[in-house]
Design a protein around this motif. Structure first.
Motif, PDB file in Angstrom:
ATOM      1  N   SER A   8      32.598  34.115  31.936  1.00 42.61           N
ATOM      2  CA  SER A   8      33.561  33.270  31.232  1.00 42.61           C
ATOM      3  C   SER A   8      34.798  34.070  30.826  1.00 42.61           C
ATOM      4  N   LYS A   9      34.588  35.279  30.314  1.00 44.66           N
ATOM      5  CA  LYS A   9      35.723  36.127  29.937  1.00 44.66           C
ATOM      6  C   LYS A   9      36.534  36.533  31.156  1.00 44.66           C
ATOM      7  N   ALA A  10      35.855  36.823  32.271  1.00 38.88           N
ATOM      8  CA  ALA A  10      36.557  37.190  33.500  1.00 38.88           C
ATOM      9  C   ALA A  10      37.400  36.023  34.004  1.00 38.88           C
ATOM     10  N   LEU A  11      36.868  34.820  33.931  1.00 35.80           N
ATOM     11  CA  LEU A  11      37.632  33.640  34.344  1.00 35.80           C
ATOM     12  C   LEU A  11      38.870  33.448  33.472  1.00 35.80           C
ATOM     13  N   GLU A  12      38.733  33.713  32.184  1.00 36.76           N
ATOM     14  CA  GLU A  12      39.889  33.617  31.285  1.00 36.76           C
ATOM     15  C   GLU A  12      40.993  34.575  31.721  1.00 36.76           C
ATOM     16  N   LYS A  13      40.621  35.769  32.166  1.00 33.55           N
ATOM     17  CA  LYS A  13      41.597  36.789  32.564  1.00 33.55           C
ATOM     18  C   LYS A  13      42.408  36.370  33.791  1.00 33.55           C
ATOM     19  N   VAL A  14      41.861  35.472  34.605  1.00 30.75           N
ATOM     20  CA  VAL A  14      42.565  35.014  35.815  1.00 30.75           C
ATOM     21  C   VAL A  14      42.978  33.546  35.693  1.00 30.75           C
ATOM     22  N   ASN A  15      43.136  33.083  34.453  1.00 29.38           N
ATOM     23  CA  ASN A  15      43.561  31.703  34.180  1.00 29.38           C
ATOM     24  C   ASN A  15      42.648  30.664  34.832  1.00 29.38           C
ATOM     25  N   PHE A  16      41.362  30.953  34.817  1.00 25.56           N
ATOM     26  CA  PHE A  16      40.314  30.051  35.311  1.00 25.56           C
ATOM     27  C   PHE A  16      40.445  29.721  36.796  1.00 25.56           C
ATOM     28  N   ASP A  17      41.030  30.627  37.540  1.00 29.57           N
ATOM     29  CA  ASP A  17      41.161  30.474  38.993  1.00 29.57           C
ATOM     30  C   ASP A  17      39.979  31.175  39.668  1.00 29.57           C
ATOM     31  N   ARG A  18      38.977  30.412  40.039  1.00 27.23           N
ATOM     32  CA  ARG A  18      37.757  30.981  40.616  1.00 27.23           C
ATOM     33  C   ARG A  18      38.015  31.648  41.968  1.00 27.23           C
ATOM     34  N   TYR A  19      38.942  31.090  42.724  1.00 30.14           N
ATOM     35  CA  TYR A  19      39.275  31.677  44.019  1.00 30.14           C
ATOM     36  C   TYR A  19      39.875  33.067  43.827  1.00 30.14           C
ATOM     37  N   LEU A  20      40.799  33.186  42.906  1.00 29.35           N
ATOM     38  CA  LEU A  20      41.426  34.472  42.613  1.00 29.35           C
ATOM     39  C   LEU A  20      40.381  35.466  42.103  1.00 29.35           C
ATOM     40  N   LEU A  21      39.511  35.021  41.209  1.00 27.44           N
ATOM     41  CA  LEU A  21      38.464  35.897  40.684  1.00 27.44           C
ATOM     42  C   LEU A  21      37.562  36.403  41.806  1.00 27.44           C
ATOM     43  N   SER A  22      37.184  35.527  42.713  1.00 31.15           N
ATOM     44  CA  SER A  22      36.304  35.955  43.803  1.00 31.15           C
ATOM     45  C   SER A  22      37.001  36.968  44.714  1.00 31.15           C
ATOM     46  N   ASN A  23      38.294  36.805  44.938  1.00 32.63           N
ATOM     47  CA  ASN A  23      39.041  37.773  45.753  1.00 32.63           C
ATOM     48  C   ASN A  23      39.130  39.132  45.069  1.00 32.63           C
ATOM     49  N   ILE A  24      39.393  39.119  43.773  1.00 30.66           N
ATOM     50  CA  ILE A  24      39.459  40.371  43.018  1.00 30.66           C
ATOM     51  C   ILE A  24      38.098  41.059  43.046  1.00 30.66           C
ATOM     52  N   LEU A  25      37.039  40.295  42.804  1.00 30.97           N
ATOM     53  CA  LEU A  25      35.697  40.867  42.797  1.00 30.97           C
ATOM     54  C   LEU A  25      35.335  41.443  44.163  1.00 30.97           C
ATOM     55  N   PHE A  26      35.649  40.721  45.229  1.00 31.03           N
ATOM     56  CA  PHE A  26      35.339  41.205  46.571  1.00 31.03           C
ATOM     57  C   PHE A  26      36.035  42.533  46.841  1.00 31.03           C
ATOM     58  N   ALA A  27      37.321  42.599  46.497  1.00 32.94           N
ATOM     59  CA  ALA A  27      38.078  43.832  46.737  1.00 32.94           C
ATOM     60  C   ALA A  27      37.521  44.988  45.907  1.00 32.94           C
ATOM     61  N   ARG A  28      37.181  44.720  44.643  1.00 31.43           N
ATOM     62  CA  ARG A  28      36.675  45.793  43.785  1.00 31.43           C
ATOM     63  C   ARG A  28      35.277  46.236  44.208  1.00 31.43           C
ATOM     64  N   ILE A  29      34.436  45.303  44.606  1.00 30.72           N
ATOM     65  CA  ILE A  29      33.099  45.664  45.080  1.00 30.72           C
ATOM     66  C   ILE A  29      33.217  46.549  46.318  1.00 30.72           C
ATOM     67  N   ASP A  30      34.175  46.240  47.178  1.00 29.57           N
ATOM     68  CA  ASP A  30      34.410  47.070  48.361  1.00 29.57           C
ATOM     69  C   ASP A  30      34.811  48.483  47.950  1.00 29.57           C
ATOM     70  N   GLU A  31      35.706  48.586  46.970  1.00 31.48           N
ATOM     71  CA  GLU A  31      36.119  49.908  46.478  1.00 31.48           C
ATOM     72  C   GLU A  31      34.934  50.682  45.901  1.00 31.48           C
ATOM     73  N   LEU A  32      34.137  50.000  45.086  1.00 29.49           N
ATOM     74  CA  LEU A  32      32.978  50.649  44.471  1.00 29.49           C
ATOM     75  C   LEU A  32      31.973  51.111  45.527  1.00 29.49           C
ATOM     76  N   SER A  33      31.790  50.303  46.554  1.00 34.07           N
ATOM     77  CA  SER A  33      30.830  50.663  47.603  1.00 34.07           C
ATOM     78  C   SER A  33      31.312  51.865  48.414  1.00 34.07           C
TER      79      SER A  33
END
Length: 71
Positions: A8-33
């Motif tokens: 919920s807090k993460a969604l707030e940070k991206v103005n409740f844009d789930r598509y944007l959140l999923s893109n950010i998460l995908f990119a960061r997970i790739d970096e972490l991996s």
């Protein structure tokens, strides 16, 4: 903190844009991996990369601007 609260807090940070959140998460997970160091106090050997990335967004330590800088 429970996963639902973190999401919920993460969604707030991206103005409740789930598509944007999923893109950010995908990119960061790739970096972490690829060996990037987590920006939160979590061990990649113990915690899931997706949970670490979600927490980073929720705490405002990672966002679209930072992901675009990496590219």
């Amino acid at each position: 903190m429970r996963t639902e609260e973190i999401a919920s807090k993460a969604l707030e940070k991206v103005n409740f844009d789930r598509y944007l959140l999923s893109n950010i998460l995908f990119a960061r997970i790739d970096e972490l991996s690829r060996g990037a160091k987590p920006l939160v106090n979590k061990d990649v050997k113990i915690h899931k990369l997706s949970d670490i990335a979600l927490l980073e967004v929720a705490e405002g330590k990672i966002g679209l601007e930072r992901i675009e800088e990496q590219k």
